[in-house]
Motif scaffolding. Structure first.
Motif, PDB file in Angstrom:
ATOM      1  N   TRP A 254       0.832  -1.211   0.000  1.00  0.00           N
ATOM      2  CA  TRP A 254       0.000   0.000   0.000  1.00  0.00           C
ATOM      3  C   TRP A 254       0.870   1.266   0.000  1.00  0.00           C
ATOM      4  O   TRP A 254       0.625   2.207  -0.760  1.00  0.00           O
ATOM      5  N   VAL A 255       1.887   1.296   0.848  1.00  0.00           N
ATOM      6  CA  VAL A 255       2.779   2.458   0.908  1.00  0.00           C
ATOM      7  C   VAL A 255       3.471   2.672  -0.425  1.00  0.00           C
ATOM      8  O   VAL A 255       3.549   3.807  -0.929  1.00  0.00           O
ATOM      9  N   ARG A 256       3.983   1.605  -1.027  1.00  0.00           N
ATOM     10  CA  ARG A 256       4.642   1.733  -2.326  1.00  0.00           C
ATOM     11  C   ARG A 256       3.682   2.269  -3.385  1.00  0.00           C
ATOM     12  O   ARG A 256       4.062   3.095  -4.226  1.00  0.00           O
ATOM     13  N   TYR A 257       2.444   1.821  -3.344  1.00  0.00           N
ATOM     14  CA  TYR A 257       1.435   2.277  -4.307  1.00  0.00           C
ATOM     15  C   TYR A 257       1.175   3.776  -4.135  1.00  0.00           C
ATOM     16  O   TYR A 257       1.121   4.527  -5.117  1.00  0.00           O
ATOM     17  N   LEU A 258       1.023   4.224  -2.887  1.00  0.00           N
ATOM     18  CA  LEU A 258       0.800   5.648  -2.628  1.00  0.00           C
ATOM     19  C   LEU A 258       1.985   6.478  -3.095  1.00  0.00           C
ATOM     20  O   LEU A 258       1.818   7.549  -3.696  1.00  0.00           O
ATOM     21  N   GLN A 259       3.189   6.009  -2.809  1.00  0.00           N
ATOM     22  CA  GLN A 259       4.390   6.745  -3.218  1.00  0.00           C
ATOM     23  C   GLN A 259       4.490   6.857  -4.730  1.00  0.00           C
ATOM     24  O   GLN A 259       4.860   7.904  -5.264  1.00  0.00           O
ATOM     25  N   LEU A 260       4.138   5.788  -5.434  1.00  0.00           N
ATOM     26  CA  LEU A 260       4.267   5.766  -6.879  1.00  0.00           C
ATOM     27  C   LEU A 260       3.158   6.542  -7.576  1.00  0.00           C
ATOM     28  O   LEU A 260       3.413   7.295  -8.518  1.00  0.00           O
ATOM     29  N   HIS A 261       1.933   6.418  -7.090  1.00  0.00           N
ATOM     30  CA  HIS A 261       0.790   6.969  -7.808  1.00  0.00           C
ATOM     31  C   HIS A 261       0.295   8.314  -7.272  1.00  0.00           C
ATOM     32  O   HIS A 261      -0.339   9.068  -8.010  1.00  0.00           O
ATOM     33  N   LEU A 262       0.572   8.597  -6.000  1.00  0.00           N
ATOM     34  CA  LEU A 262       0.099   9.859  -5.433  1.00  0.00           C
ATOM     35  C   LEU A 262       1.240  10.847  -5.221  1.00  0.00           C
ATOM     36  O   LEU A 262       1.115  12.022  -5.545  1.00  0.00           O
ATOM     37  N   GLY A 263       2.354  10.384  -4.652  1.00  0.00           N
ATOM     38  CA  GLY A 263       3.528  11.234  -4.463  1.00  0.00           C
ATOM     39  C   GLY A 263       3.222  12.525  -3.729  1.00  0.00           C
ATOM     40  O   GLY A 263       2.659  12.521  -2.635  1.00  0.00           O
ATOM     41  N   LEU A 267      -1.028  14.834   0.800  1.00  0.00           N
ATOM     42  CA  LEU A 267      -0.652  15.836   1.794  1.00  0.00           C
ATOM     43  C   LEU A 267      -0.404  15.200   3.153  1.00  0.00           C
ATOM     44  O   LEU A 267       0.540  15.558   3.847  1.00  0.00           O
ATOM     45  N   ARG A 268      -1.269  14.254   3.538  1.00  0.00           N
ATOM     46  CA  ARG A 268      -1.081  13.625   4.843  1.00  0.00           C
ATOM     47  C   ARG A 268      -1.932  12.366   4.953  1.00  0.00           C
ATOM     48  O   ARG A 268      -3.034  12.297   4.417  1.00  0.00           O
ATOM     49  N   HIS A 288       5.541  11.569   0.145  1.00  0.00           N
ATOM     50  CA  HIS A 288       6.024  10.223  -0.157  1.00  0.00           C
ATOM     51  C   HIS A 288       6.734   9.562   1.013  1.00  0.00           C
ATOM     52  O   HIS A 288       7.259   8.454   0.882  1.00  0.00           O
ATOM     53  N   LEU A 289       6.781  10.220   2.173  1.00  0.00           N
ATOM     54  CA  LEU A 289       7.497   9.682   3.322  1.00  0.00           C
ATOM     55  C   LEU A 289       6.533   9.159   4.377  1.00  0.00           C
ATOM     56  O   LEU A 289       5.577   9.841   4.747  1.00  0.00           O
ATOM     57  N   PHE A 290       6.812   7.949   4.880  1.00  0.00           N
ATOM     58  CA  PHE A 290       6.010   7.335   5.932  1.00  0.00           C
ATOM     59  C   PHE A 290       6.925   6.938   7.078  1.00  0.00           C
ATOM     60  O   PHE A 290       8.010   6.401   6.860  1.00  0.00           O
ATOM     61  N   ASN A 291       6.467   7.201   8.307  1.00  0.00           N
ATOM     62  CA  ASN A 291       7.257   6.729   9.440  1.00  0.00           C
ATOM     63  C   ASN A 291       6.890   5.273   9.732  1.00  0.00           C
ATOM     64  O   ASN A 291       5.895   4.753   9.241  1.00  0.00           O
ATOM     65  N   ASP A 323      -8.668   2.502  -5.555  1.00  0.00           N
ATOM     66  CA  ASP A 323      -7.642   1.595  -6.063  1.00  0.00           C
ATOM     67  C   ASP A 323      -6.491   1.467  -5.077  1.00  0.00           C
ATOM     68  O   ASP A 323      -5.941   0.373  -4.872  1.00  0.00           O
ATOM     69  N   ALA A 324      -6.122   2.594  -4.457  1.00  0.00           N
ATOM     70  CA  ALA A 324      -5.024   2.567  -3.481  1.00  0.00           C
ATOM     71  C   ALA A 324      -5.404   1.733  -2.266  1.00  0.00           C
ATOM     72  O   ALA A 324      -4.596   0.931  -1.772  1.00  0.00           O
TER      73      ALA A 324
END
Length: 333
Positions: A254-263, A267-268, A288-291, A323-324
């Motif tokens: 899920w994180v990879r998908y958000l980073q790739l498609h939303l970037g 916002l948060r 694109h950053l997640f803790n 989709d995300a």
């Protein structure tokens, strides 16, 4: 990082003229804020300069009459926090219990939140505890309509101080409340005036560790649905509630998908998700950053907000987000 001993760091944001500096300048003289360090430097607007004038030495830290520390260092945020921590450890500074960072009125708070939530140097001793925004009850509605920065500051806040309610017309206060309900219904709102700041406003900085969720509208598990829109700038907030616990593989996907498609459109993200190992973890991301998801226990584990996730994004359709979220639900392990 030991979250039990890590010092909470709060971000104070708000558009130009929203009363952010007035709020902070009163709080730093309040006994309730005596164990606080306030940071102002080049990534802020140096809104507390008037508190630092007249000092006879070149120290970058000033101890105010309340016991609060005001830091005017010009170093990077990570270096400033590191310096404050070790000076505290050596006894050179009083043992402050929290840090508040004031940002510029024209700043996008996202990069500072990213630094606080993901910088490994900072994470050794501190943890991001939430974002507080100020909104002017007189002119704030117009500012949010006219400026992307103001809209973003309100959209990503965990708590909001509604300022100038003592001088605003009732119709203006009602309009401001309506705007906040539409654009950030998950944030708690505290009206602040010069008469009540010292008594009430410290609640703005009460611990927000448990996923930074004060109030998520109730809804059954299912597709992510919009809860707030900022039509002028395409900013929307969505709420999603999980039906089943998730595993690490699904979360990573899920994180990879958000980073790739939303970037940068993302916002948060904030929430409390249940894991397949039985744990409840706080999830937090900006752009694109997640803790790393932080395990929670005690009262947080029984919170009505458990299983809720809030996604705030720009120019994102409900279909894209659906989709995300499928990435998070499918094949949980």
């Amino acid at each position: 990082m030991n979250t039990a001993t890590a010092l909470p760091v709060y971000l104070l944001t708000g558009f130009l003229g929203s009363g952010k500096t007035t709020l902070l300048s009163r709080l730093v003289h309040s006994p309730a804020f005596q164990d606080t360090a306030v940071i102002i430097n080049e990534f802020g607007e140096v809104g507390l300069d008037h508190l630092l004038l007249g000092q006879a030495d070149d120290s970058d830290v000033v101890l105010l009459d309340s016991g609060c520390l005001c830091c005017a260092s010009s170093s990077s945020l990570a270096d400033t926090l590191e310096s404050l921590y070790y000076r505290r450890q050596r006894g050179e500074l009083p043992p402050f219990a929290r840090v508040v960072i004031e940002t510029s009125g024209l700043a996008d708070p996202g990069p500072v939140i990213n630094t606080l939530a993901s910088d490994t140097l900072i994470a050794r001793h501190y943890r991001f505890a939430g974002a507080v925004a100020t909104l002017d009850a007189v002119h704030g509605v117009q500012s949010v309509h006219d400026y992307r920065e103001a809209a973003t500051q309100i959209a990503i806040a965990d708590r909001i101080a509604l300022t100038k309610t003592d001088i605003a017309a009732p119709s203006s206060i009602a309009a401001a409340r309506q705007l906040l309900q539409e654009r950030n219904p998950t944030a708690s709102v505290l009206p602040t005036t010069p008469a009540n700041i010292e008594q009430s406003a410290p609640a703005l900085f009460a611990d927000l560790q448990a996923g930074h969720l004060d109030a998520v509208p109730a809804q059954p598990s299912g597709p992510a649905t919009p809860i707030a829109h900022v039509l002028r700038y395409g900013i929307a907030s969505y709420i999603w509630r999980q039906a089943d616990p998730i595993g690490w593989e699904a979360y990573a996907r899920w994180v990879r998908y958000l980073q790739l498609h939303l970037g940068e459109r993302l916002l948060r993200v904030k929430g409390l998700l249940r894991w397949s190992d039985g744990s409840l973890r706080a999830v937090h991301g900006v752009h694109h950053l997640f803790n790393a998801p932080e395990p929670l226990c005690g009262p947080a584990a029984a919170s009505s907000q458990a299983g809720a996730l809030v996604v705030i994004a720009r120019d994102l359709s409900a279909e894209e987000l659906a989709d995300a979220m499928l990435q998070l639900q499918a094949h949980a392990t």
